[in-house]
Structures are given as structure tokens and as C-alpha cells.
Design a protein around this motif. Sequence first.
Motif, mmCIF file in Angstrom:
data_model
loop_
_atom_site.group_PDB
_atom_site.id
_atom_site.type_symbol
_atom_site.label_atom_id
_atom_site.label_comp_id
_atom_site.label_asym_id
_atom_site.label_seq_id
_atom_site.Cartn_x
_atom_site.Cartn_y
_atom_site.Cartn_z
ATOM 1 N N ARG A 18 75.277 -28.624 -30.323
ATOM 2 C CA ARG A 18 74.675 -28.911 -29.009
ATOM 3 C C ARG A 18 73.960 -30.257 -29.032
ATOM 4 N NH1 ARG A 18 73.091 -23.390 -29.040
ATOM 5 N NH2 ARG A 18 70.964 -23.978 -29.595
ATOM 6 N N GLY A 19 73.241 -30.525 -30.120
ATOM 7 C CA GLY A 19 72.518 -31.786 -30.222
ATOM 8 C C GLY A 19 73.453 -32.982 -30.231
ATOM 9 N N VAL A 20 74.565 -32.864 -30.973
ATOM 10 C CA VAL A 20 75.541 -33.965 -31.023
ATOM 11 C C VAL A 20 76.152 -34.191 -29.653
ATOM 12 C CG1 VAL A 20 77.771 -34.671 -31.956
ATOM 13 C CG2 VAL A 20 76.055 -33.663 -33.467
ATOM 14 N N VAL A 21 76.564 -33.112 -28.995
ATOM 15 C CA VAL A 21 77.196 -33.239 -27.680
ATOM 16 C C VAL A 21 76.212 -33.829 -26.669
ATOM 17 C CG1 VAL A 21 78.218 -31.966 -25.754
ATOM 18 C CG2 VAL A 21 78.850 -31.385 -28.102
ATOM 19 N N ALA A 22 74.943 -33.434 -26.756
ATOM 20 C CA ALA A 22 73.940 -33.956 -25.828
ATOM 21 C C ALA A 22 73.786 -35.465 -25.961
ATOM 22 C CB ALA A 22 72.599 -33.264 -26.064
ATOM 23 N N ARG A 23 73.953 -35.984 -27.191
ATOM 24 C CA ARG A 23 73.844 -37.439 -27.381
ATOM 25 C C ARG A 23 75.101 -38.175 -26.947
ATOM 26 N NH1 ARG A 23 71.078 -35.582 -31.982
ATOM 27 N NH2 ARG A 23 72.948 -35.671 -33.304
ATOM 28 N N VAL A 24 76.256 -37.575 -27.208
ATOM 29 C CA VAL A 24 77.518 -38.238 -26.888
ATOM 30 C C VAL A 24 77.901 -38.059 -25.419
ATOM 31 C CG1 VAL A 24 79.994 -38.299 -27.415
ATOM 32 C CG2 VAL A 24 78.342 -37.974 -29.248
ATOM 33 N N LEU A 25 77.665 -36.863 -24.902
ATOM 34 C CA LEU A 25 78.043 -36.533 -23.520
ATOM 35 C C LEU A 25 76.866 -35.832 -22.842
ATOM 36 C CD1 LEU A 25 81.547 -35.078 -24.408
ATOM 37 C CD2 LEU A 25 81.171 -37.233 -23.214
ATOM 38 N N PRO A 26 75.836 -36.564 -22.475
ATOM 39 C CA PRO A 26 74.618 -35.933 -21.955
ATOM 40 C C PRO A 26 74.820 -35.105 -20.685
ATOM 41 C CG PRO A 26 74.571 -38.326 -21.661
ATOM 42 C CD PRO A 26 75.712 -38.032 -22.565
ATOM 43 N N ALA A 27 75.892 -35.387 -19.932
ATOM 44 C CA ALA A 27 76.117 -34.642 -18.691
ATOM 45 C C ALA A 27 77.076 -33.470 -18.869
ATOM 46 C CB ALA A 27 76.665 -35.581 -17.616
ATOM 47 N N ALA A 28 77.525 -33.224 -20.091
ATOM 48 C CA ALA A 28 78.520 -32.177 -20.325
ATOM 49 C C ALA A 28 77.927 -30.785 -20.141
ATOM 50 C CB ALA A 28 79.097 -32.314 -21.725
ATOM 51 N N THR A 29 78.783 -29.867 -19.716
ATOM 52 C CA THR A 29 78.432 -28.457 -19.639
ATOM 53 C C THR A 29 78.911 -27.776 -20.910
ATOM 54 O OG1 THR A 29 78.623 -28.413 -17.227
ATOM 55 C CG2 THR A 29 78.791 -26.302 -18.376
ATOM 56 N N LEU A 30 78.038 -26.988 -21.524
ATOM 57 C CA LEU A 30 78.377 -26.305 -22.772
ATOM 58 C C LEU A 30 78.428 -24.804 -22.557
ATOM 59 C CD1 LEU A 30 76.238 -28.164 -25.474
ATOM 60 C CD2 LEU A 30 78.662 -28.413 -24.998
ATOM 61 N N ARG A 31 79.428 -24.176 -23.149
ATOM 62 C CA ARG A 31 79.524 -22.721 -23.190
ATOM 63 C C ARG A 31 79.702 -22.318 -24.641
ATOM 64 N NH1 ARG A 31 77.790 -23.464 -18.894
ATOM 65 N NH2 ARG A 31 78.696 -22.982 -16.850
ATOM 66 N N GLU A 32 79.132 -21.181 -25.035
ATOM 67 C CA GLU A 32 79.154 -20.788 -26.438
ATOM 68 C C GLU A 32 79.615 -19.344 -26.614
ATOM 69 O OE1 GLU A 32 75.436 -21.581 -28.385
ATOM 70 O OE2 GLU A 32 75.082 -23.404 -27.223
ATOM 71 N N ALA A 33 80.250 -19.096 -27.763
ATOM 72 C CA ALA A 33 80.637 -17.740 -28.144
ATOM 73 C C ALA A 33 80.307 -17.550 -29.612
ATOM 74 C CB ALA A 33 82.127 -17.522 -27.911
ATOM 75 N N ASP A 34 79.799 -16.355 -29.957
ATOM 76 C CA ASP A 34 79.417 -16.092 -31.346
ATOM 77 C C ASP A 34 80.274 -15.012 -31.992
ATOM 78 O OD1 ASP A 34 78.540 -13.849 -30.025
ATOM 79 O OD2 ASP A 34 76.432 -14.052 -30.613
ATOM 80 N N SER A 35 81.351 -14.602 -31.317
ATOM 81 C CA SER A 35 82.275 -13.614 -31.867
ATOM 82 C C SER A 35 83.664 -13.902 -31.329
ATOM 83 C CB SER A 35 81.859 -12.192 -31.476
ATOM 84 O OG SER A 35 82.044 -11.993 -30.080
ATOM 85 N N VAL A 36 84.663 -13.305 -31.961
ATOM 86 C CA VAL A 36 86.046 -13.539 -31.524
ATOM 87 C C VAL A 36 86.271 -12.988 -30.119
ATOM 88 C CG1 VAL A 36 88.440 -12.902 -31.973
ATOM 89 C CG2 VAL A 36 87.014 -13.685 -33.839
ATOM 90 N N GLU A 37 85.769 -11.784 -29.848
ATOM 91 C CA GLU A 37 85.960 -11.207 -28.511
ATOM 92 C C GLU A 37 85.276 -12.063 -27.450
ATOM 93 O OE1 GLU A 37 87.980 -8.826 -27.522
ATOM 94 O OE2 GLU A 37 88.660 -8.766 -29.593
ATOM 95 N N ALA A 38 84.071 -12.551 -27.754
ATOM 96 C CA ALA A 38 83.377 -13.427 -26.813
ATOM 97 C C ALA A 38 84.142 -14.736 -26.629
ATOM 98 C CB ALA A 38 81.959 -13.703 -27.299
#
Length: 223
Positions: A18-38
Motif C-alpha cells: 500500500r505504501g509503495v502504491v501510494a507513492r507511485v500512484l497516489p490516486a489509485a484505488t486499492l482492494r485487498e484479499a487475504d485468502s484465496v476465496e476472498a
Amino acid sequence: MTTLLIADDHPLFREALRGVVARVLPAATLREADSVEALYAMVEAEADADLLLLDLNMPGAHGFSALVHLRAQHPELPIVVVSAREEPGVMRRALDHGAMGFIPKSADAGTLGQAITAVLDGDRWAPAAARAAPAAGADEHDAARRVAELTPQQFRVLQMLGAGLLNKQIGYELGVSEATIKAHMTAILRKLGASNRTQAVLVAGRLALDPGSIAPQPDEAGD
């Protein structure tokens, strides 16, 4: 608006991404998953996402199978593998199975940002060692082709089969009858060119990170 998907079961590494993406693409929308089903649910919900950062070692991912399945179901979604498995052969196999890039988890923030930017620009990115490694073998490519033919539900059944679950247990997990699972098994065996559960697991096992570690599963009557 750029949308990036992150699939990793380690909260600290998701935070780092998230920190890297915020610096490279500050306007990007992030979605996250912590399991295969998610992960599968997230990809279905974010049909227009621009990039998926995928950890190979998520529980239930079973080597390159998830990558192969996602590439078959969502060919328009670029996928970059981000993994602690940094052997050149593993990196090359990920590229051979459709990944647009491979970022070692040991990479610094600058390299992560460079790789993400390159792939979003339509280029492939991987360490030089990956490109110099031997390509995946014909048997592995054949297994990938067969796994790619499975429907999402058939693929889930195969994943659970590889984890050692019996038909009744798979049916319980998926909320369907044992008869439905048997019907799925018949289709899975046909598509994989296998005559029983053991052969099906061994075919899928060619896509494991360490193929020699795959153990045959007991067959059930009626499969």
C-alpha cells in the motif's frame, strides 16, 4: 482511475505494498484479499481492475494453479506475482503461465514501484535471472491447459481435492450435495484426462511450486 488488487495473507506485506502504491500512484484505488476465496470474489467484483499483485504462497493457492485459473477466467487482467520464492526457475514458470511480471519480496520500494509502473504501461517485468532460467516443461504446460478448462466451481473442487478432502467434505464446504460433487468430479476427470482422483491430483500437481511434494489422494467409490 487506476484500480490495483492485492492478494497476500501477510498484513505487514500488504501494508508495505500500500505504501509503495501510494507513492507511485497516489490516486489509485486499492482492494485487498487475504485468502484465496476472498481473492476470487475480489476479482469477480472488480472486473475493470488494472492490475493484480498475487502472492504465490497464499494458503490454498496450490502453486501456479490459481494464476493459471485467473488467467483463463480473466485474460484481460494483468497479474504480477509477488513472492518470497525467488528461485530463477520459479520466477520463469510464473512468466510462462501468464504472469506479466514477478517481483521478489526482497525487492526494495524503488524496485517495486518500477515494476508496477512498467506493467501498467504494458511491459513485462522480472529479474534478469528469471528470463535466463529454463522454460516450463511440456508436461507442465499441458497440465496448465487442462486446468484452465475447468469452470470456477470445478476448480474449487479440484483445489479441495488436492487438500485431501473427501466428496462429502467438499460438498459441505461448498454448500451442495455429495451427488453434485460427484458430477463435478466426473467433469474434472474428463477435462484433466484422468481416470481417478489420484491421477487428477497428480496432473494438477505439475503446477505445484515443488511438484515432487504432491501426495496421491485416496479414491472414493463412485468417482
